[in-house]
Structures are given as C-alpha cells and as structure tokens.
Design a protein around this motif. Structure first.
Motif, PDB file in Angstrom:
ATOM      1  N   ASP A  21     -40.730 -22.061   3.983  1.00  0.00           N
ATOM      2  CA  ASP A  21     -41.708 -20.993   3.822  1.00  0.00           C
ATOM      3  C   ASP A  21     -41.030 -19.641   4.014  1.00  0.00           C
ATOM      4  OD1 ASP A  21     -44.058 -22.771   3.625  1.00  0.00           O
ATOM      5  OD2 ASP A  21     -43.611 -23.210   5.720  1.00  0.00           O
ATOM      6  N   VAL A  22     -41.726 -18.592   3.558  1.00  0.00           N
ATOM      7  CA  VAL A  22     -41.222 -17.231   3.736  1.00  0.00           C
ATOM      8  C   VAL A  22     -42.300 -16.410   4.427  1.00  0.00           C
ATOM      9  CG1 VAL A  22     -40.297 -15.177   2.613  1.00  0.00           C
ATOM     10  CG2 VAL A  22     -39.807 -17.448   1.652  1.00  0.00           C
ATOM     11  N   LYS A  33     -43.607 -12.600   6.157  1.00  0.00           N
ATOM     12  CA  LYS A  33     -43.424 -11.156   6.255  1.00  0.00           C
ATOM     13  C   LYS A  33     -44.230 -10.683   7.444  1.00  0.00           C
ATOM     14  CE  LYS A  33     -43.239  -6.841   3.688  1.00  0.00           C
ATOM     15  NZ  LYS A  33     -43.345  -6.191   2.365  1.00  0.00           N
ATOM     16  N   VAL A  37     -38.768  -9.672   6.927  1.00  0.00           N
ATOM     17  CA  VAL A  37     -38.941 -10.871   6.110  1.00  0.00           C
ATOM     18  C   VAL A  37     -38.083 -11.991   6.704  1.00  0.00           C
ATOM     19  CG1 VAL A  37     -38.612 -11.907   3.837  1.00  0.00           C
ATOM     20  CG2 VAL A  37     -39.455  -9.550   4.034  1.00  0.00           C
ATOM     21  N   GLU A  38     -38.673 -13.164   6.829  1.00  0.00           N
ATOM     22  CA  GLU A  38     -37.987 -14.293   7.459  1.00  0.00           C
ATOM     23  C   GLU A  38     -38.254 -15.573   6.670  1.00  0.00           C
ATOM     24  OE1 GLU A  38     -37.964 -16.612  11.805  1.00  0.00           O
ATOM     25  OE2 GLU A  38     -39.500 -15.125  11.329  1.00  0.00           O
ATOM     26  N   ARG A  39     -37.206 -16.309   6.410  1.00  0.00           N
ATOM     27  CA  ARG A  39     -37.328 -17.614   5.736  1.00  0.00           C
ATOM     28  C   ARG A  39     -37.194 -18.701   6.793  1.00  0.00           C
ATOM     29  NH1 ARG A  39     -33.954 -19.453   0.365  1.00  0.00           N
ATOM     30  NH2 ARG A  39     -33.918 -21.723   0.717  1.00  0.00           N
ATOM     31  N   ASP A  86     -36.090 -24.487   6.501  1.00  0.00           N
ATOM     32  CA  ASP A  86     -35.156 -25.165   5.595  1.00  0.00           C
ATOM     33  C   ASP A  86     -34.697 -26.484   6.181  1.00  0.00           C
ATOM     34  OD1 ASP A  86     -34.069 -23.647   3.040  1.00  0.00           O
ATOM     35  OD2 ASP A  86     -34.516 -22.097   4.504  1.00  0.00           O
ATOM     36  N   ALA A 145     -38.190 -20.368  -2.872  1.00  0.00           N
ATOM     37  CA  ALA A 145     -38.162 -19.644  -1.604  1.00  0.00           C
ATOM     38  C   ALA A 145     -37.229 -18.433  -1.696  1.00  0.00           C
ATOM     39  CB  ALA A 145     -37.714 -20.574  -0.488  1.00  0.00           C
ATOM     40  N   SER A 146     -36.093 -18.594  -2.352  1.00  0.00           N
ATOM     41  CA  SER A 146     -35.154 -17.469  -2.496  1.00  0.00           C
ATOM     42  C   SER A 146     -35.778 -16.346  -3.321  1.00  0.00           C
ATOM     43  CB  SER A 146     -33.863 -17.952  -3.154  1.00  0.00           C
ATOM     44  OG  SER A 146     -33.178 -18.873  -2.333  1.00  0.00           O
ATOM     45  N   GLU A 151     -38.368 -14.639  -1.175  1.00  0.00           N
ATOM     46  CA  GLU A 151     -37.699 -13.862  -0.127  1.00  0.00           C
ATOM     47  C   GLU A 151     -37.168 -12.542  -0.698  1.00  0.00           C
ATOM     48  OE1 GLU A 151     -34.355 -14.728   3.333  1.00  0.00           O
ATOM     49  OE2 GLU A 151     -34.413 -15.976   1.525  1.00  0.00           O
ATOM     50  N   ASN A 152     -36.560 -12.604  -1.878  1.00  0.00           N
ATOM     51  CA  ASN A 152     -36.026 -11.399  -2.499  1.00  0.00           C
ATOM     52  C   ASN A 152     -37.133 -10.432  -2.891  1.00  0.00           C
ATOM     53  OD1 ASN A 152     -33.392 -12.336  -2.300  1.00  0.00           O
ATOM     54  ND2 ASN A 152     -33.418 -13.283  -4.332  1.00  0.00           N
ATOM     55  N   SER A 193     -38.443  -8.613   0.291  1.00  0.00           N
ATOM     56  CA  SER A 193     -37.483  -7.803   1.059  1.00  0.00           C
ATOM     57  C   SER A 193     -37.447  -6.354   0.554  1.00  0.00           C
ATOM     58  CB  SER A 193     -36.095  -8.412   0.976  1.00  0.00           C
ATOM     59  OG  SER A 193     -36.087  -9.721   1.517  1.00  0.00           O
TER      60      SER A 193
END
Length: 461
Positions: free
Chosen positions: A415-416, A418, A424-426, A429, A453-454, A457-458, A461
C-alpha cells in the motif's frame, strides 16, 4: 496431465470453461443441452473425474474430484487476477471434531483450518459444546464466503452418477433400468442413490461409476473400522475428494468472455455482469439474443438498472490472497460517475488507530473512498469532524469491480500512504513477498502490484 481427464461443468462460466478446458486436453462429459447445441459435437456421458461448478455468489468456481488439481492449474492460468487454493475441508473428508458452539439450527465444529456447520437435522444424536463428533464434509464452501462447509454424521461416497450412503437402509427408488444388469452391488450397509443423469447413461458408464464408488466405500469402511475415536481433535479420519476453489478477478472474467465469444454471441462484460447480480442474467441473455456482442462494458447501463448509483449503500468486500474475505463495512454512495466511478463514505467509530497511518480514530471522522471500475488501486481519504484531511491510504489490489450491493477486489498487501504533513510512505512489501513465498500470489501478479505501487508512490510524491 493426462489428456483423458473427464470434467463436468455447470454454472455461468460453463461455455467459456468448456472451450478452455477442451482446448487443453480435458474431455468434457455430461454436458447441459445448451452446451451440446453450441459446440455441435458429441459428448460422452461417462463419469467425471472432476466436477466444476459456480460458487453460490458467482464470484468463482469450485472443482471436486481426482482431477481437480489438474483443473486448478488451468484455472489459475486464465489471467493474472485468478487466485486458486486447495480446500483443507475437502468434500467427502471424514473428521473427528469438537463442537465449538451451538445455535438454534445446529453446531459449529472445529476442522482445523476451517470451521464446519452441523445442522441438527444432519445428526440423530444430541450434541453440545465440547462434545466430540465424527462427521463428513458434504457441502464444501469457498474460503471467501461467509458460509461454513456443511457436515453430516452420516457417511456417503458422492460420485457424478451415483452416491453410496452408509446407513444400513435399503432403497432402490430412482434406480435407472440398466442398474439391474450391473454385476457390482453396494457393500453391506451401503445403499445406492442414482442421479438423474444416470437415466441417460450407458451400461458401461453406470458400471464404471458404481465400481469406482464401491472401491471408495470399501476404503472408507476400512478407515472407519481401523480408526477409533481417541479424543484428539481435529483429526482427519479419511481424506475426501480433492477440492479446489478459483476466485476470478475482473480481468479473468473478460478473458472468459473471449473464450465464450469464440463459441457464441457474447456481449462485452458478459461474466462481469452475471457475477454481479442474478437478476442481470436474463437481461444479458436477451441482449445477446438480439445483438452481436460488440462494444465496451456498459457500466452505466448496468449500474443504473441494478445499482449502485448515488444514494445507494454498498459493502466493501476486501478479499485476501490466502482466500478469505473481510467485509470492511458499508457506506453510502455520495457521488456517481456513469463512466465507472463511485465515491463511498463511511462514518468511523472512535477508538484505536488507522492501520499504517498510525493516527487515532476520533469521533466524527469520515472515510471517503473513490472506487473506479477496473483500476488496480483505490484511495481512501480520512477526514476529521472539522473537514481537515487526516491522511490518505491507497490500497493496491486486483482490478476493482463495482457490483450492485458491494465493491469487490483482492488486496495485494503493498500500500501507499500520504500522511497529513505530506509525507509519502510505501508499506507492506514484505507481506507481498511472504504471500509469493507461500504460493498465494503468483510472481506475475506480485510484479504487477509492485509496478502499480511505484506509479502511485510517484504520483503522490
């Protein structure tokens, strides 16, 4: 895999799975009349080595029989969001189990990884909490279902054409005419109950079915005679027929549409619509009877006819890769976009913290979740009573399906987040890695989850 494994198929996925499994070397037997018409070929009425059926909620299929593991492999490969498991409470398995609790209709029994339900009508003895009982699983249930496998104190051997019941009774009612010509008879203490399909089966098929059932009954007799109750529970006394479950995701349903469309007119979203609401089945059949099935999935037409739209209430069914399903609660649809998006709001109860965000749940908090049909993620924004955003949680999952009464997906762990300060935190994993290690998530599906997820996340951010 043997290229002669015989499979019987029933339910809303029958046409698609008949084409798929036949193309992979399985022999389809005991077809329904529509299947005979659509495939325009001869089918055998021989006993099946695996019987495949749609789950009661139409979200997937169950498979029972010696060839079930082979069928499972083919089902799991349909598309990336098909998840499949072996059922530890297989049909026909016999257990020494303890009564965990009772209610007005029956008793809940501990089967180890699963909990079974023993209706009082399925036992002649009075049972109470703490009692040890010997029971057999007669109706398996998928792991994502709220229901429990149904067990019975009467032992039976179930086969596609015949069921042998171990109760000492004599009952020849409903026997096909050819049954009198068979050289094999049920063992002492067992009686045969023939299925309707047996009336149309040949002598060889009936003989093979009864011989196979008798062999199993004799094995069961030996196991029961040699295994006296010891008080140790839960304990498997006799292994049942291999039982597996496959849970289809949105992409899998559309892949099955393609298989069905190769055989008969199939509208876009055929299986997606039928899986969502039983009332929609007749409507789908009508549309396919008058059109050629071309076009996009008609989300607006389906949702306006069957729901959900603004003002409706939906449940959030949060599936887990290990097979179970958690209902996160119910919320009201506050916004509706006919292109395929709904906003669902839930009032949160105070106490504890929000998972991952690590902030206190307060009175007056509201969770506002945006679900979009077909997306591999969805965001939930937590707001306080003052309207300020307290944090955002983006869940990565199999493609979202917005059904009339619920939103459904399978959580893919990663999960991601905010946080309110913009950080922002992932997370999780490691849980996804563990699911791959356990065999619950394929590497292909895990790769997709990490990629999603990437991207999220991007974007945050």
């Amino acid at each position: 895999m043997s290229d002669t494994s015989r499979v019987k198929i029933r339910g809303i996925y029958t046409t698609a799975l008949t084409r798929l499994l036949a193309s992979e070397g399985f022999e389809i037997v005991q077809p329904s009349p529509p299947i005979e018409d659509r495939f325009d070929r001869a089918f055998d009425l021989a006993p099946a080595e695996a019987t495949l059926f749609a789950s009661d909620d139409r979200q997937g299929v169950g498979v029972v029989g010696p060839a079930a593991p082979e069928v499972r492999a083919s089902l799991a490969a349909i598309d990336v969001d098909t998840l499949a498991w072996r059922d530890p409470a297989a049909r026909g398995s016999v257990w020494d189990a303890t009564i965990a609790e009772t209610n007005s209709g029956g008793a809940f029994v501990d089967l180890g990884e699963r909990s079974g339900f023993l209706p009082f009508s399925n036992t002649d003895d009075h049972v109470d909490t703490g009692d040890t009982v010997r029971v057999q699983v007669v109706e398996p249930r998928p792991p994502w279902d709220d229901g429990r496998p149904v067990v019975d104190s009467t032992v039976r051997v179930q086969r596609p054409l015949v069921t042998l019941v171990r109760d000492g009774a004599v009952d020849s009612r409903g026997s096909p005419e050819l049954a009198d010509l068979l050289s094999t008879e049920p063992p002492e203490g067992w009686r045969a109950k023939w299925s309707r399909a047996a009336d149309d089966a040949g002598l060889d098929a009936l003989g093979d079915a009864l011989e196979t059932a008798v062999e199993r009954a004799e094995e069961l007799d030996d196991a029961l005679d040699e295994t006296e109750p010891t008080g140790e529970t839960p304990r498997t006394v006799f292994e049942g027929q291999p039982t597996v479950w496959a849970w289809f995701g949105r992409e899998s349903r559309f892949e099955l549409d393609d298989h069905r469309d190769a055989v008969t007119t199939t509208m876009t979203g055929h299986h997606r619509i039928k899986a969502g609401d039983e009332r929609a089945s007749a409507a789908v059949d009508f549309v396919e009877a008058v059109c050629d099935g071309d076009g996009e999935f008609p989300f607006e037409a389906v949702s306006r006819q069957f729901g959900p739209t603004e003002g409706d209430t939906v449940a959030i069914d949060h599936g887990k890769p290990a097979g179970h399903c958690i209902r996160l609660g119910r919320g009201k649809v506050t916004e509706y976009d006919p292109s395929g998006t709904v906003w669902v709001e839930r009032e949160m109860s105070p106490g504890g913290t929000y998972d991952g965000l690590g902030i206190e749940r307060r009175a007056g908090d509201v969770a506002r979740t945006k679900f979009t049909e077909g997306k591999w993620w969805y965001p939930t924004i937590y707001k306080g009573a003052d309207g300020e955003t307290r944090g955002t949680y983006v869940n990565v999952c199999t493609p979202v399906e917005i059904f009339p009464g619920s939103v459904r997906y399978v959580d893919l762990h990663v999960d991601v987040l905010k946080h309110a300060d913009g950080t922002v935190e992932r997370v999780d994993d490691d849980e996804l890695d563990a699911a791959v290690e356990a065999g619950d998530v394929s590497e292909k599906l895990a790769t997709k989850a990490r990629s999603v997820a990437s991207a999220v996340e991007n974007a945050l951010s």
